[in-house]
Write an enzyme that holds these catalytic residues in place. Structure first.
Site, PDB file in Angstrom:
ATOM      1  N   ASP A 279       0.854  -1.297  -0.194  1.00 37.73           N
ATOM      2  CA  ASP A 279       0.009  -0.104  -0.060  1.00 37.73           C
ATOM      3  C   ASP A 279       1.063   1.399  -0.010  1.00 37.73           C
ATOM      4  OD1 ASP A 279      -3.370   0.546   1.453  1.00 37.73           O
ATOM      5  OD2 ASP A 279      -2.246   1.873   0.158  1.00 37.73           O
TER       6      ASP A 279
HETATM    7  C1  GLC Z   1      -4.387   4.293   0.230  1.00 33.47           C
HETATM    8  C2  GLC Z   1      -5.287   3.266   0.356  1.00 33.47           C
HETATM    9  C3  GLC Z   1      -5.303   2.050  -0.648  1.00 33.47           C
HETATM   10  C4  GLC Z   1      -5.387   3.069  -1.804  1.00 33.47           C
HETATM   11  C5  GLC Z   1      -3.995   3.373  -2.094  1.00 33.47           C
HETATM   12  C6  GLC Z   1      -3.701   4.150  -3.423  1.00 33.47           C
HETATM   13  O1  GLC Z   1      -3.552   4.707   1.140  1.00 33.47           O
HETATM   14  O2  GLC Z   1      -4.916   2.420   1.616  1.00 33.47           O
HETATM   15  O3  GLC Z   1      -6.589   1.414  -0.514  1.00 33.47           O
HETATM   16  O4  GLC Z   1      -5.549   2.106  -3.160  1.00 33.47           O
HETATM   17  O5  GLC Z   1      -3.573   4.461  -1.086  1.00 33.47           O
HETATM   18  O6  GLC Z   1      -4.374   5.344  -3.602  1.00 33.47           O
END
Ligand code: GLC
Length: 738
Positions: A279
């Site tokens: 993430d």
């Molecule tokens: C965020 C989220 C994730 C998302 C990613 C990209 O922090 O936790 O669900 O897809 O960043 O935006």
């Protein structure tokens, strides 16, 4: 068709050899070697720097020129947040100009909207209609893919029993069977619409201690396998090409550094072959977790655990070369990560099309029709005393109170920045256009702002209410108080809303409460004042129109709660499928109960009323027993629509294993079916359960199918009273870990 290596000779790298094509004709796919051969050939030509580039996922940054140059140098293999077609083409062209011309995966959080907004995922789950959710998701994917995006960071399948956690909005609620059905439907929909998927957040992100986002989760192995893994398994079985790892720790170890979860479980047990992305900067956050002293150590731990791709952590690009040179990370580990990325890229067909695929936009009318249907079917009627709803023409004077009624937006429209928002209706205009002859509507804002934070003209609103036959108050839990980073310790109506509701009640007219919310709320304080309560969720572009249709009776609400609505925060975590305990809740002091609160939720999982009336009868279990080793048991129930109005109903089947080696939940959803019944009609719905549907996982994560007595319940919610029973016979079966 693979890419051209040296444009001059138009040599095309195919498998082990290298074919020279002098025309633009592309070899039939059948003539190309299988993907793995193409991957190996390409991998064998890559430098370490180019390999590191392929596991580097970077977010679009202004000005993009610098990033385009990095792509040309092979330093970036995947992008996120590039949504404008011209820019997508520029990035993909830069990729083709790199030495090996490896195309980019272009990712985005295309969850339930690119342009026309569908209801948010928890509302989609409230439809209990996987077919509709698949179709709506496909439409979102088509709108997204038309702009050149080819990968979405969805579906989010984190189960949660804790509405304090703001991200319940993105999931499918508390139950593994419903969540699994929704996970599979959404993966099918995204992929059919042209997007590869990243099922997320693996694993246990929805169980943060105290409901605080990013907090640690403590999950026993049996519960991990019984509750949190099934939606991931369903998404992988539906073809999800990638997985996104979760930010949090599970049992004290950050997922992003936990090889047991990311490799042994996800790959070894669940058989996942695609790639795992971190993430956002989750690798860097291993330092915050206190499991890495610096980014170099975080880099090493993440890759060795099984994080293939670094999303915006700038960890792999900065430290992998040195970690490999220093012998702390085997090059073979990096090769395997790159192999997985290339395998997904080949599987997406990115090498076979010289230009980024941008299929035509879907017809707006079709997308809107799906958005309207999804919004309609998501609406949950929690209460409706004295048939206050629908507002028939006999209701001559309607008061609408609450500034959100003028709102032409809700947070489901969390779409890519800068895109033109589609036309939509406010609830007020949608209601006004649906007034019957002789009906009147008077509106008062009641608040100083759209979400009820600022006190408004309460006295004026009360006077408006006094002049009406029925009062409709719109409460908005909107305005950016749901989603990531929005954990709440209080779950009543926010701001001035409860005060306004109480004041309106003094007008002495039937009060209908409509709540635009993306999470279960503790609505207990509203109960004494309301005659009816309708959950409108964040219904998306067509959501406010759907609410108006329901209020006047053009449609009949059919949604069912995918998550329990608690009476108070003190009951959380709360779900319908708890264990019986040694002293099941009762009136006696010495039972599992609160002395200051009921143990039941205000509104339970699976609950949702209709303007029609459904009766259940004739629960028939074909065959009184089934073997643990084989066979099926058929359970049929007859549902009748005893009203004068056609309507949809979600028939739900629950079981309880009464005696086993482990204490088993008092109820578990095992199957459901949404049926349409004309006025006066009846239907017999038959469910088939296999013995494996009745198993549980032990502390080693093995599926155990244990003989013993089962109760069965069928009806329109998790409190269904129509019951029966059967026996599961035969030996104890411990299925090999799957
Ligand atoms: C965020 C989220 C994730 C998302 C990613 C990209 O922090 O936790 O669900 O897809 O960043 O935006």
């Amino acid at each position: 068709m693979p890419f051209s290596l040296a444009p001059a000779c138009r040599r095309v790298l195919v498998g082990a050899g290298c074919f020279v094509f002098t025309t633009m004709s592309l070899p039939a796919m059948a003539d190309l070697p299988p993907i793995d051969a193409r991957v190996e050939t390409l991998l064998s030509r890559m430098t370490t720097a180019e390999k590191i580039g392929q596991v580097n996922l970077v977010s679009r940054g202004d000005p993009i020129d610098g990033q385009l140059e990095r792509v040309r140098k092979g330093e970036i293999g995947l992008m996120l947040n590039v949504v404008e077609p011209g820019e997508v083409r520029a990035y993909q062209a830069a990729a083709r100009q790199s030495r090996l011309g490896i195309p980019l995966v272009m990712g985005l959080d295309a969850i339930t909207v690119f342009r026309i907004a569908m209801p948010h995922p928890l509302a989609l789950a409230a439809t209990w209609n996987p077919g509709l959710v698949e179709a709506a998701t496909r439409a979102v994917a088509q709108e997204t893919a038309a702009n050149g995006v080819n990968w979405t960071f969805a579906p989010m399948v984190d189960l949660s029993r804790d509405p304090r956690w703001g991200r319940v909005v993105e999931g499918a609620g508390e139950d593994p069977v419903l969540a699994s059905a929704m996970a599979a439907a959404r993966v099918r929909g995204y992929r059919a619409g042209g997007l590869a998927t990243a099922v997320k957040h693996f694993v246990g992100y929805g169980a943060p201690e105290a409901g605080r986002d990013y907090n640690g989760a403590a999950i026993p192995a049996s519960e991990l396998h019984d509750r949190y893994l099934p939606p991931f398994r369903a998404a992988l079985d539906a073809g999800s090409e990638t997985v996104m790892a979760a930010f949090n720790t599970v049992n004290g170890v950050p997922v992003s550094a936990d090889r047991r979860l990311l490799t042994d479980l996800l790959r070894g047990r669940l058989g996942f072959k695609g790639f795992v992305t971190s993430d956002y900067n989750a690798i860097g956050e291993l330092i915050n977790h206190g499991v890495a002293a610096d980014l170099a150590e975080a880099t090493r731990k993440a890759l060795l655990a099984g994080i293939d791709v670094d999303m915006e952590g700038a960890a792999y690009e900065r430290h992998l070369e040195a970690e490999i040179a220093g012998g702390r990370v085997p090059i073979a580990t990096l090769d395997e990560a790159v192999r997985r990325v290339l395998r997904v890229k080949f599987g997406m067909g990115l090498f076979d099309r010289p230009q980024p695929q941008m299929p035509p936009q879907p017809a707006e009318a079709e997308v809107r029709a799906l958005a309207r249907d999804a919004a309609r079917q998501s609406l949950v009627l929690l209460k409706n005393e004295r048939e206050t709803l629908p507002l028939t023409p006999a209701t001559r004077r309607i008061a609408v109170i609450g500034a959100w009624a003028e709102n032409d937006y809700d947070q489901s429209w969390w779409g890519p920045a800068g895109l033109t928002r589609p036309a939509t209706e406010t609830l007020l205009s949608a209601l006004r256009s649906r007034l019957a002859t002789g009906q009147s509507l008077e509106y008062a804002r009641g608040f100083g702002d759209g979400c009820g934070y600022e006190q408004g003209d309460v006295a004026g609103a009360v006077e408006t209410a006094r002049r009406a036959d029925v009062v409709v108050m719109i409460a908005a839990e909107d305005c950016d108080i749901s989603g990531e980073g929005t954990s709440r310790a209080y779950l009543g109506l926010t701001g001035a809303q409860q005060g306004l509701l109480t004041a309106l009640a003094a007008a002495g007219k039937p009060l209908v409460l409509v709540v635009a919310t993306a999470r279960p709320l503790a609505l207990t304080a509203t109960e004494p004042f309301t005659a009816a309560t309708l959950i409108g969720w964040y219904g998306g572009t067509e959501g406010r129109t759907a609410i108006a249709e329901a209020l006047v009776g053009e449609i009949t609400p059919s949604g069912k709660l995918p998550m329990s609505f608690p009476r108070s925060v003190g009951q959380i975590p709360i779900s319908y499928d708890g264990l019986p305990t040694s002293r099941p809740p009762g009136n006696d002091r010495y039972t599992s109960r609160y002395i200051d609160e009921a143990t039941t939720p205000l509104y339970p999982f699976g609950h949702g009323l209709s303007y029609a009336r459904f009766d259940y009868a004739n629960l028939v279990i074909k065959g009184s027993e089934m073997s643990t080793q084989s066979g099926q048991i058929e359970i049929a129930v007859t549902v009748s629509n005893t009203s004068q109005r056609a309507a949809d109903e979600v028939v739900q089947l629950y079981v309880r294993q009464k005696v086993a080696s482990r204490s088993r939940p008092v109820r578990q959803l095992k199957a459901f079916e949404k049926v349409r019944l004309e006025a006066g009609a009846r239907r017999t719905v038959t469910f088939k359960l296999n013995s494996s549907d009745l198993g549980y996982h032990d502390d080693e994560g093995r599926l155990v199918i244990e003989p013993g007595p089962f109760d069965v319940f069928a009806g329109g919610s998790s409190t269904a009273s129509l019951s029966g029973g059967f026996g599961l016979t035969g030996p104890l079966v411990i299925a090999e870990p799957r």
